[in-house]
Design a protein around this motif. Structure first.
Motif, mmCIF file in Angstrom:
data_model
loop_
_atom_site.group_PDB
_atom_site.id
_atom_site.type_symbol
_atom_site.label_atom_id
_atom_site.label_comp_id
_atom_site.label_asym_id
_atom_site.label_seq_id
_atom_site.Cartn_x
_atom_site.Cartn_y
_atom_site.Cartn_z
ATOM 1 N N ALA A 181 44.223 87.912 5.490
ATOM 2 C CA ALA A 181 44.938 86.654 5.716
ATOM 3 C C ALA A 181 45.263 86.423 7.181
ATOM 4 O O ALA A 181 45.382 85.287 7.635
ATOM 5 N N TRP A 182 45.419 87.497 7.961
ATOM 6 C CA TRP A 182 45.777 87.367 9.370
ATOM 7 C C TRP A 182 44.625 87.727 10.294
ATOM 8 O O TRP A 182 44.820 87.902 11.510
ATOM 9 N N ASP A 183 43.412 87.816 9.743
ATOM 10 C CA ASP A 183 42.252 88.198 10.549
ATOM 11 C C ASP A 183 41.662 86.985 11.267
ATOM 12 O O ASP A 183 40.528 86.567 11.043
ATOM 13 N N TRP A 184 42.444 86.384 12.133
ATOM 14 C CA TRP A 184 41.987 85.285 12.969
ATOM 15 C C TRP A 184 42.674 85.393 14.319
ATOM 16 O O TRP A 184 43.717 86.005 14.457
ATOM 17 N N ARG A 185 42.074 84.782 15.350
ATOM 18 C CA ARG A 185 42.567 84.956 16.718
ATOM 19 C C ARG A 185 42.125 83.772 17.587
ATOM 20 O O ARG A 185 41.157 83.076 17.280
ATOM 21 N N TRP A 186 42.864 83.600 18.685
ATOM 22 C CA TRP A 186 42.476 82.621 19.705
ATOM 23 C C TRP A 186 41.172 83.058 20.335
ATOM 24 O O TRP A 186 40.949 84.247 20.586
ATOM 25 N N ASN A 187 40.288 82.098 20.616
ATOM 26 C CA ASN A 187 38.984 82.419 21.185
ATOM 27 C C ASN A 187 38.783 81.829 22.575
ATOM 28 O O ASN A 187 38.386 82.531 23.498
ATOM 29 N N ARG A 188 39.053 80.511 22.731
ATOM 30 C CA ARG A 188 38.797 79.882 24.026
ATOM 31 C C ARG A 188 39.487 78.528 24.090
ATOM 32 O O ARG A 188 40.012 78.014 23.091
ATOM 33 N N ASN A 189 39.477 77.950 25.304
ATOM 34 C CA ASN A 189 40.026 76.623 25.555
ATOM 35 C C ASN A 189 38.888 75.649 25.847
ATOM 36 O O ASN A 189 37.909 76.013 26.514
ATOM 37 N N VAL A 190 39.012 74.428 25.370
ATOM 38 C CA VAL A 190 38.023 73.397 25.679
ATOM 39 C C VAL A 190 38.736 72.092 25.994
ATOM 40 O O VAL A 190 39.915 71.892 25.655
ATOM 41 N N LEU A 191 38.008 71.188 26.631
ATOM 42 C CA LEU A 191 38.489 69.851 26.950
ATOM 43 C C LEU A 191 37.559 68.839 26.300
ATOM 44 O O LEU A 191 36.336 68.907 26.477
ATOM 45 N N ALA A 192 38.134 67.910 25.547
ATOM 46 C CA ALA A 192 37.365 66.815 24.960
ATOM 47 C C ALA A 192 37.804 65.512 25.610
ATOM 48 O O ALA A 192 39.001 65.283 25.817
ATOM 49 N N ARG A 193 36.844 64.661 25.951
ATOM 50 C CA ARG A 193 37.127 63.373 26.583
ATOM 51 C C ARG A 193 36.815 62.267 25.584
ATOM 52 O O ARG A 193 35.740 62.234 24.972
ATOM 53 N N TYR A 194 37.776 61.337 25.398
ATOM 54 C CA TYR A 194 37.670 60.280 24.402
ATOM 55 C C TYR A 194 37.777 58.907 25.059
ATOM 56 O O TYR A 194 38.539 58.719 26.020
ATOM 57 N N LEU A 208 36.964 75.074 29.238
ATOM 58 C CA LEU A 208 38.045 75.245 30.204
ATOM 59 C C LEU A 208 38.206 76.738 30.495
ATOM 60 O O LEU A 208 37.728 77.580 29.734
ATOM 61 N N PRO A 209 38.866 77.092 31.586
ATOM 62 C CA PRO A 209 39.085 78.511 31.884
ATOM 63 C C PRO A 209 39.675 79.248 30.685
ATOM 64 O O PRO A 209 40.641 78.776 30.073
ATOM 65 N N SER A 210 39.094 80.398 30.358
ATOM 66 C CA SER A 210 39.517 81.131 29.163
ATOM 67 C C SER A 210 39.433 82.643 29.339
ATOM 68 O O SER A 210 39.586 83.381 28.364
ATOM 69 N N ASP A 211 39.200 83.114 30.552
ATOM 70 C CA ASP A 211 38.931 84.536 30.745
ATOM 71 C C ASP A 211 40.175 85.399 30.868
ATOM 72 O O ASP A 211 40.069 86.631 30.832
ATOM 73 N N ALA A 212 41.354 84.782 31.042
ATOM 74 C CA ALA A 212 42.569 85.566 31.271
ATOM 75 C C ALA A 212 43.448 85.685 30.033
ATOM 76 O O ALA A 212 44.564 86.192 30.114
ATOM 77 N N GLY A 213 42.956 85.206 28.882
ATOM 78 C CA GLY A 213 43.753 85.295 27.669
ATOM 79 C C GLY A 213 44.897 84.302 27.612
ATOM 80 O O GLY A 213 45.848 84.485 26.851
ATOM 81 N N VAL A 214 44.826 83.231 28.403
ATOM 82 C CA VAL A 214 45.868 82.205 28.440
ATOM 83 C C VAL A 214 45.368 80.960 27.729
ATOM 84 O O VAL A 214 44.266 80.468 28.022
ATOM 85 N N SER A 215 46.147 80.444 26.797
ATOM 86 C CA SER A 215 45.848 79.170 26.155
ATOM 87 C C SER A 215 46.349 78.059 27.068
ATOM 88 O O SER A 215 47.551 77.806 27.144
ATOM 89 N N TRP A 216 45.429 77.410 27.781
ATOM 90 C CA TRP A 216 45.791 76.341 28.714
ATOM 91 C C TRP A 216 45.883 75.023 27.965
ATOM 92 O O TRP A 216 45.048 74.141 28.129
#
Length: 389
Positions: A181-194, A208-216
């Protein structure tokens, strides 16, 4: 349990809740006085904090209206983007669509054999008093605005802003890596333009930058020549604030990261500015100071919404001050339910309340089936905070 993709829609919220300067010079230590006599590093005196009936009832009425049966009936997230034409784009993460029953409940979600559609992200566009839900797909088969790459991934919405003639929205991609049930994790950040005129599908999607483990994705704020982007390093029991910035209005520019003594173009050098923020929060200008508004995560599932102040948009943020205690939380709360909790407060400074600051927060429960019995649980609440200055 209600699950999307292989997870509970409540699980994410629970886990996240539990869980004067030259370009590269050191920050100024000066703290000039503001008109209220306090330094810019102090939160102004709180005069009152009360529910904002107009905004809360607007979403209540919209969610309960069965005129259309493919629109919003509840969600979390609750970011807002004002446009120059007067419209406001409300940005939501996990979203219920469909019908609300006469008794204030809803059918289970379609994955459980019910009739309620459930998607991981959506817009609600406010044009005056009219609200419209936006998603991809069709009414019979709705899909999230930001579609996942496959069934083991999904996107939760972060903050968004207007950049020129487009809306730039940040998203956090999560992934499932096991059967638990808890086997999920943050993977990366992205930017969508609408496109504001045709927002039912991204014009483009960018990493978006995602290499430092920070959710931007926690907050975005335009100040002077820069757009500041605020993130969270989520270690579960401890959540750290990080700050980045981009010159101009688009997040597609070159990023700089706040370090211990200046700025760097290396994401690995991004510093922990402070601890105790939520996964969603806000930074906004209030007179001569910047206010950071967040749920206090130094205590798990805290009912307190707090503010910190700074002389700059990148901290240090000090003078922790309680703004409001959410009345819904816990066994002694308005639901009388120990499973109900609140989370992810942030401000909406574009909303005019004669100097008052509008703050939203989300309400949820540990028990998924509670969302079927009472649709009011999973809807945003709004508060207007007034200060002495």
């Amino acid at each position: 349990m209600v699950r999307r993709p292989g997870r509970s829609f409540v699980s994410g919220a629970v886990a996240l809740a539990l869980s004067g300067l030259s370009a590269f010079g050191p920050p100024s230590t000066a703290a000039p006085a503001t008109p209220d006599g306090r330094s810019c590093g102090e939160v102004p005196e709180v005069v009152s904090a009360a529910p904002d009936a107009q905004l809360t009832s607007m979403f209540t009425a919209y969610g309960n209206d069965n005129t259309a049966l493919d629109d919003w009936t509840g969600a979390d997230g609750t970011y807002s983007v004002p446009l120059r034409d007067g419209r406001v784009f409300w940005v939501f993460s996990d979203t219920f669509l469909g019908r609300v029953d006469a008794d204030g409940g809803r059918s289970p979600v379609t994955d459980e054999g019910g009739e309620t559609p459930f998607i991981n992200n959506s817009f609600v566009i406010q044009d005056g008093d009219e609200l419209t839900t936006v998603y991809r797909g069709t009414a019979d088969d709705p899909e999230p605005l930001m579609p996942p790459v496959d069934g083991s991934h999904w996107f939760w919405a972060g903050d968004a802003h207007a950049s020129g003639n487009v809306i730039e929205a940040t998203y956090q991609e999560y992934e499932r890596f096991g059967p638990g049930a808890w086997d999920w994790r943050w993977n990366r950040n992205v930017l969508a333009r609408y496109s504001p005129e045709h927002p039912d599908e991204p014009l483009s999607v960018h990493p978006l930058p995602s290499d430092a483990g920070v959710s931007w994705a926690s907050a975005i704020r335009r100040v002077g020549p820069y757009t500041y982007v605020y993130g969270v390093e989520d270690l579960g029991s401890e959540k750290y604030l990080h700050v980045a910035r981009v010159r101009g209005t688009s997040l597609l520019g070159a990023w700089e990261y706040r370090t211990a003594d200046g700025w760097s173009r290396d994401e690995a050098e991004s510093a922990r500015v402070m601890v105790g923020v939520a996964n969603e929060y806000s930074v906004s200008q209030h007179g001569d100071r910047y206010l950071l508004v967040t749920h206090d995560t130094t205590v798990p599932l805290n009912a307190e919404i707090v503010a910190y102040a700074s002389c700059t948009p990148y901290g240090p943020f000090t003078d922790k001050t309680v703004l409001y205690t959410t009345p819904e939380t816990g066994a002694t709360g308005s639901y009388g339910d120990p499973n109900v909790f609140t989370y992810n407060a942030h401000a909406h400074p574009h909303i005019d309340r004669d100097g008052g600051l509008v703050v939203s927060y989300n309400v949820n429960t540990f028990v998924n089936t509670d969302h079927y019995e009472d649709v009011t649980i999973y809807r945003p609440r709004f508060v207007t905070v007034r200060f002495a200055d």
